[in-house]
Design a protein around this motif. Structure first.
Motif, mmCIF file in Angstrom:
data_model
loop_
_atom_site.group_PDB
_atom_site.id
_atom_site.type_symbol
_atom_site.label_atom_id
_atom_site.label_comp_id
_atom_site.label_asym_id
_atom_site.label_seq_id
_atom_site.Cartn_x
_atom_site.Cartn_y
_atom_site.Cartn_z
ATOM 1 N N GLU A 242 26.421 -20.632 0.297
ATOM 2 C CA GLU A 242 26.510 -20.778 -1.156
ATOM 3 C C GLU A 242 26.173 -19.430 -1.781
ATOM 4 O O GLU A 242 25.029 -18.982 -1.737
ATOM 5 C CB GLU A 242 25.574 -21.859 -1.672
ATOM 6 N N TYR A 243 27.156 -18.807 -2.367
ATOM 7 C CA TYR A 243 26.973 -17.475 -2.943
ATOM 8 C C TYR A 243 25.842 -17.442 -3.953
ATOM 9 O O TYR A 243 24.987 -16.545 -3.931
ATOM 10 C CB TYR A 243 28.288 -17.035 -3.591
ATOM 11 N N PHE A 244 25.794 -18.427 -4.840
ATOM 12 C CA PHE A 244 24.800 -18.384 -5.913
ATOM 13 C C PHE A 244 23.398 -18.753 -5.444
ATOM 14 O O PHE A 244 22.426 -18.558 -6.187
ATOM 15 C CB PHE A 244 25.254 -19.244 -7.090
ATOM 16 N N ALA A 320 39.780 -20.270 -7.049
ATOM 17 C CA ALA A 320 40.137 -19.550 -5.824
ATOM 18 C C ALA A 320 38.963 -18.847 -5.160
ATOM 19 O O ALA A 320 39.041 -18.528 -3.968
ATOM 20 C CB ALA A 320 41.228 -18.523 -6.133
ATOM 21 N N ASP A 321 37.891 -18.592 -5.897
ATOM 22 C CA ASP A 321 36.820 -17.757 -5.359
ATOM 23 C C ASP A 321 35.466 -18.305 -5.796
ATOM 24 O O ASP A 321 35.145 -18.322 -6.992
ATOM 25 C CB ASP A 321 36.996 -16.312 -5.833
ATOM 26 N N SER A 482 32.732 -16.526 4.454
ATOM 27 C CA SER A 482 31.372 -17.065 4.648
ATOM 28 C C SER A 482 30.903 -17.865 3.445
ATOM 29 O O SER A 482 29.998 -18.698 3.571
ATOM 30 C CB SER A 482 30.385 -15.922 4.913
ATOM 31 N N ARG A 483 31.492 -17.640 2.272
ATOM 32 C CA ARG A 483 31.065 -18.327 1.053
ATOM 33 C C ARG A 483 31.767 -19.691 0.983
ATOM 34 O O ARG A 483 32.617 -19.943 0.136
ATOM 35 C CB ARG A 483 31.382 -17.478 -0.179
ATOM 36 N N ASN A 484 31.403 -20.575 1.916
ATOM 37 C CA ASN A 484 32.162 -21.802 2.135
ATOM 38 C C ASN A 484 31.391 -23.081 1.827
ATOM 39 O O ASN A 484 31.778 -24.163 2.272
ATOM 40 C CB ASN A 484 32.664 -21.838 3.585
ATOM 41 N N ALA A 485 30.302 -22.977 1.062
ATOM 42 C CA ALA A 485 29.540 -24.183 0.717
ATOM 43 C C ALA A 485 30.352 -25.124 -0.160
ATOM 44 O O ALA A 485 30.143 -26.340 -0.145
ATOM 45 C CB ALA A 485 28.238 -23.803 0.015
ATOM 46 N N ARG A 486 31.279 -24.568 -0.936
ATOM 47 C CA ARG A 486 32.214 -25.361 -1.746
ATOM 48 C C ARG A 486 33.617 -25.088 -1.194
ATOM 49 O O ARG A 486 34.285 -24.154 -1.648
ATOM 50 C CB ARG A 486 32.102 -24.958 -3.220
ATOM 51 N N ALA A 492 40.106 -17.186 0.330
ATOM 52 C CA ALA A 492 40.985 -17.117 1.499
ATOM 53 C C ALA A 492 40.906 -15.732 2.126
ATOM 54 O O ALA A 492 40.672 -14.734 1.434
ATOM 55 C CB ALA A 492 42.419 -17.426 1.088
ATOM 56 N N PRO A 493 41.096 -15.632 3.435
ATOM 57 C CA PRO A 493 41.096 -14.299 4.059
ATOM 58 C C PRO A 493 42.243 -13.448 3.545
ATOM 59 O O PRO A 493 43.320 -13.950 3.203
ATOM 60 C CB PRO A 493 41.250 -14.617 5.557
#
Length: 566
Positions: A242-244, A320-321, A482-486, A492-493
């Protein structure tokens, strides 16, 4: 400045003078605490943080509504790269960086004496203070192209520039990197933080050696960047799904953070400026504290927001991000459409939520914002069950008789219309603290200064500058995915990478962290034009040395020489 000419002056009030302990432990903590404590002043919103943000293409601070944030024009001048040696934003950054440096010198001196007298507990803190001197001198190097060499409080500083400055910074960091401890606790320098500083040093070496020319990125420097960033990546840190969460109330234990301003317990002081500086002054971010609000200061430039739009084309960046937006204010679907709603007669257009559960959105705040509303006595309006009412926020700060909702528009500039309090998308990266005595004067949220995400970007850049596009792309995609909590918002790569894409990616990952200006200079973007800024003079890569510093050193002829262009 005078502190560097002769003795160190520590007469002013010192926060966090000592931690727990007595005897030798008290001497050690009493030596290092003033240095770490004063670092908060360096990174205040109206000191070095504001200087970095507003000078870059990331942030803009207009004269809000013709009433707020003019402050002698210092923010406008810095944004347009038209600052002078009397600019107080530049001057305050100089003052607090040099003051904290003087404290680090005094701490190093005291700790050396303790080590000589057999106090083994002082050895690692001594290494920390050497590293802190290098860190602060690197800030001075980034800002003014110089460093101060000084090892004792009774010495006069030797001012170094270009290759000599680089050599000194390198020698200081190399002297401790293999002996400093792996962990000294949150908010303390350790081996990995020193390695990160070495990576930054070698990555910026070309700029440091020739601040006004075209950077010559040497292969051997890039090899060093790769060496130290790889050490860190193989170390104990991990990227935050989670980025935040990196900027949440509990980030003190986040495994991605390498070095931060620790704001726990007795260290809670006044530093929540990165949280509320950009937020609307009409928004109450924490209903538990009805008198708190934002300040309507810095907004994101349209140019910076456009980089996100361009990157994702027809898809909204918020979808998207995961780094662009996190929705926390969950407005019911039947209330979202404000078409036909009259702001002067909308008493029934609200929903109810527990005060402790209300959270403002994170990332970039766009359009109409929602939050608690107050009655004429300043009390938060509540529902029958005691929950708070959440409404579209009324714009009362610059709307005059035409009351309307706060609408954070895309366009913000120095025109009358573009300078209104509501204009510009807002940075909402840090959480408003729930565990501090209040959310907007004190904070328990640590201020992030070095983290693993930046390490991946530095290694990718070094590999790319050496021509290894495949490895650089792999590092960037490791970071993005890696920011994949959501999952629906996981970036996307990428399919390809070049310097322009990597620069754009650095902005997506590191916005509102005080790093954008340094990246712009290194990537050759600082002379570009953006909203309200057209100056293209390479001399403006460095700030002017404050006139008061030059005047203060006037009895030492030639000691301080003004930077070119000022």
């Amino acid at each position: 400045m005078l502190a560097f000419l002769s003795c160190t002056n520590l007469d002013e009030q010192i926060l966090d003078e000592s931690l727990t302990g007595t005897g030798q432990a008290e001497i050690v903590s009493g030596s290092i605490a003033p240095v770490y404590g004063m670092l908060r002043q360096v990174w205040l919103h109206t000191v070095n943080f504001g200087l970095q943000e507003v000078a870059s293409d990331e942030g803009i601070l207009p004269y809000r509504g013709g009433t707020d944030w003019f402050d002698g024009g210092k923010f406008i001048a810095v944004h347009q790269h038209l600052m002078t040696p009397s600019n107080s934003l530049v001057g305050d950054a100089w003052r607090f960086i040099t003051l904290t440096l003087s404290r680090a010198v005094a701490a190093e001196e005291q700790l050396r004496l303790e080590v000589e007298n057999g106090n083994n507990n002082a050895q690692n803190p001594l290494y920390e203070m050497i590293a802190m001197k290098a860190y602060l001198n690197m800030l001075a190097m980034d800002n003014w192209g110089l460093v101060f060499r000084k090892d004792a409080s009774d010495q006069q500083s030797i001012i170094l520039r270009r290759q000599e400055a680089f050599d000194y910074l390198e020698s200081e960091l190399l002297s401790v990197v293999n002996v400093i401890g792996n962990s000294s606790g949150p908010g303390r320098m350790n081996k990995f933080a020193v390695e990160a500083l070495l990576a930054r040093l070698y990555l910026n070496a070309a700029v440091y050696r020739d601040p006004y020319g075209t950077p010559d990125f040497r292969s051997e420097d890039m090899d060093k960047v790769i060496q130290y960033t790889t050490n860190i990546i193989n170390g104990p840190y991990s990227l935050s799904p989670e980025y935040f969460a990196l900027f949440n109330d509990d980030n003190n234990t986040n495994p991605e953070i390498i070095f931060s301003l620790d704001q726990r317990g007795v260290l809670q002081t006044e530093h929540s400026r990165w949280q509320y500086w950009s937020i609307s002054g009409d928004l109450t971010p924490r209903p538990e504290f009805p008198n708190t609000r934002g300040t309507d200061a810095v907004a994101a430039t349209p140019d910076f927001i456009q980089t996100w739009v361009d990157a994702y084309g027809d898809v909204d960046p918020a979808e998207a991000d995961a780094r662009f937006f996190q929705e926390n204010t969950l407005i019911p679907e039947n209330l979202r459409d404000l078409t036909g709603v009259n702001p002067t007669n909308d008493a029934d257009h609200y929903y109810c939520v527990d005060a402790e559960e209300f959270e403002i959105n994170r990332g970039f705040l766009r359009g109409v914002i929602w939050g608690p509303r107050k009655d004429e006595s300043g009390n938060i309006l509540t529902c029958e069950d005691g929950k708070i009412r959440v409404y579209p926020v009324i714009n009362r700060r610059s709307s005059g008789a035409n009351i309307r909702y706060v609408d954070h528009t895309f366009q913000v500039d120095f025109t009358n219309e573009g300078s209104l309090h509501n204009t510009g998308h807002r940075f909402s990266k840090y959480q408003f603290s729930r565990t501090a005595p209040n959310c907007c004067t004190n904070s328990s949220v640590d201020i992030v200064l070095i983290r693993l995400g930046e390490i991946y970007l530095m290694r990718a850049e070094a590999k790319l500058r050496k021509g290894d596009n495949t490895a650089a792309l792999a590092d960037v995609n490791t970071l993005r995915t890696s920011r994949n909590a959501r999952p629906a918002q996981t970036p996307a790569p990428l399919s390809a990478i070049d310097l322009d894409i990597l620069f754009r990616e650095s902005g997506f990952e590191l916005y509102w962290e005080g790093l954008r200006r340094v990246y712009q200079i290194r990537y050759g973007k600082y002379e570009d034009s953006w909203t309200e800024k057209t100056d293209s003079d390479p001399n403006k890569r460095l700030f002017p040395i404050p006139q008061r510093a030059i005047d203060g050193a006037s009895n030492e002829e030639g000691f301080l020489v003004q930077n070119p262009g000022y």
